[in-house]
Design a protein around this motif. Structure first.
Motif: not given
Ligand SMILES: [Zn+2]
Ligand SMILES: [Zn+2]
Length: 343
Positions: A105, A89, A103, A92
């Protein structure tokens, strides 16, 4: 634009015209020049790993940047690039630490959204995820790096900590397994390759496997015999209950198992012999691709000729043939090596 798309799980993927994707503000559109046909695409198409429908498969690709989002600082139109199959993403703590491959996301073109069996593919967080290619690395070869080759490289180096002269067992000699055979041999390890397919074992031997073992119920015992007490590092490069368990039984004391093949459906929870893990002090690792940050070291070895991923390419086909090539993975392979679509 043209894309290969399927409307339902198991329905024949067909070449259709679809609207071009929008360029993400933090991402790029890449004009795809080559894209690999990987078993993970087949799993998604079969519904083993649910994806939005209709879906455009394809997650290992190389091409030229066609459009750059307004928030992107480091990329420009016309650059030759590739992308890991997991896109972080970019916001993060895992992405900040260089671990975009885990990750929470993450986005994966071909799975979470439209993939690279298409003239254009959208890639998010381009400053984090896009990897420039060396000038002399051709697109077909580069397309084989993003999923299977990078995953194997990281499995052997970051997780396996393979050293020159050590024994490496590779269970399953499809794209990811053959990548592991090639990389481990190039790094000076001694390789035992295990598979049930005669062409796959022949190709493994050509790529540097010192011993080949016919996969079956006694594969682990034969690996232990061939390696004088077990492999230092063993990979399940196929992804099944049988190959995961056989990989663990293939190890010598203090050995390292790396799970590389996806474990889905009935194979999601293999009964690993934890008593053996304890008694031999084995290590169990999972390897989920490789973040863009770690590509330069691998690309240096490609540029120097130490690693020759082009040797893994078994056949090159056109976009119209990509659907049938994906569907053909439902049957036992009659040829070995990686299939790459050239656009
Ligand atoms: Zn992230
Ligand atoms: Zn893949």
């Amino acid at each position: 634009m043209q894309a290969v798309q399927y409307d339902a799980y198991g329905a024949t993927p067909v070449l259709v015209r679809v609207p071009a994707p929008d360029c993400p503000p933090d991402g790029v559109l890449i004009a795809v020049r080559a894209t690999g046909v990987c078993r993970s695409d087949w799993h998604a198409w079969q519904g083993h790993d649910p994806v939005p429908l209709p879906q455009v498969p394809g997650h290992e690709y190389a091409g030229v940047i066609h459009e750059v989002g307004r928030q992107v600082a480091t990329r420009r139109v016309g650059e030759r690039v590739t992308v890991p199959f997991v896109c972080g993403c970019g916001r993060c703590a895992y992405c900040a630490a260089g671990d975009a491959q885990v990750c929470p996301d993450q986005l994966q073109p071909g799975f979470t959204g439209p993939g690279s069996f298409a003239e254009l593919v959208a890639v998010p967080a381009a400053d984090l995820n896009v990897v420039p290619l060396p000038d002399d690395l051709d697109f077909v070869t580069a397309a084989s790096l993003g999923c299977r080759f990078a995953t194997s490289y990281r499995a052997l180096t970051a997780h396996g900590q393979v050293r020159r002269g050590q024994w490496v067992a590779v269970h399953g000699c499809g794209g990811v397994g053959l990548s592991a055979v090639l990389i481990a041999s190039a790094l000076g390890a001694r390789v035992v390759a295990v598979d049930v397919s005669e062409p796959a074992l022949r190709m493994a031997a050509e790529l540097g496997a010192e011993v080949v073992v016919d996969g079956g119920s006694d594969a682990a015992r034969r690996v232990v015999e061939a390696t004088g007490g077990g492999a230092h590092v063993s990979l399940d490069a196929f992804g099944s209950t049988d190959t995961a368990v056989a990989s663990v039984y293939s190890l010598r004391p203090r050995g390292r198992h790396v799970q590389v093949g996806l474990l889905l459906g009935d194979d999601a929870t293999p009964p690993l012999p934890m008593g053996v893990v304890l008694a031999k002090e084995l290590e169990i690792h999972g390897s989920h691709g490789m973040a863009a940050r770690d590509y330069p070291a691998m690309l240096d070895l490609v540029a120097s000729g130490t690693l020759q991923p082009g040797r893994l390419v078994g056949s090159v086909i056109g976009l119209a043939e990509a659907g049938p090539a994906l569907a053909a993975m439902s049957r036992p392979a009659t040829t070995a090596g990686v299939t790459v679509v050239r656009l």
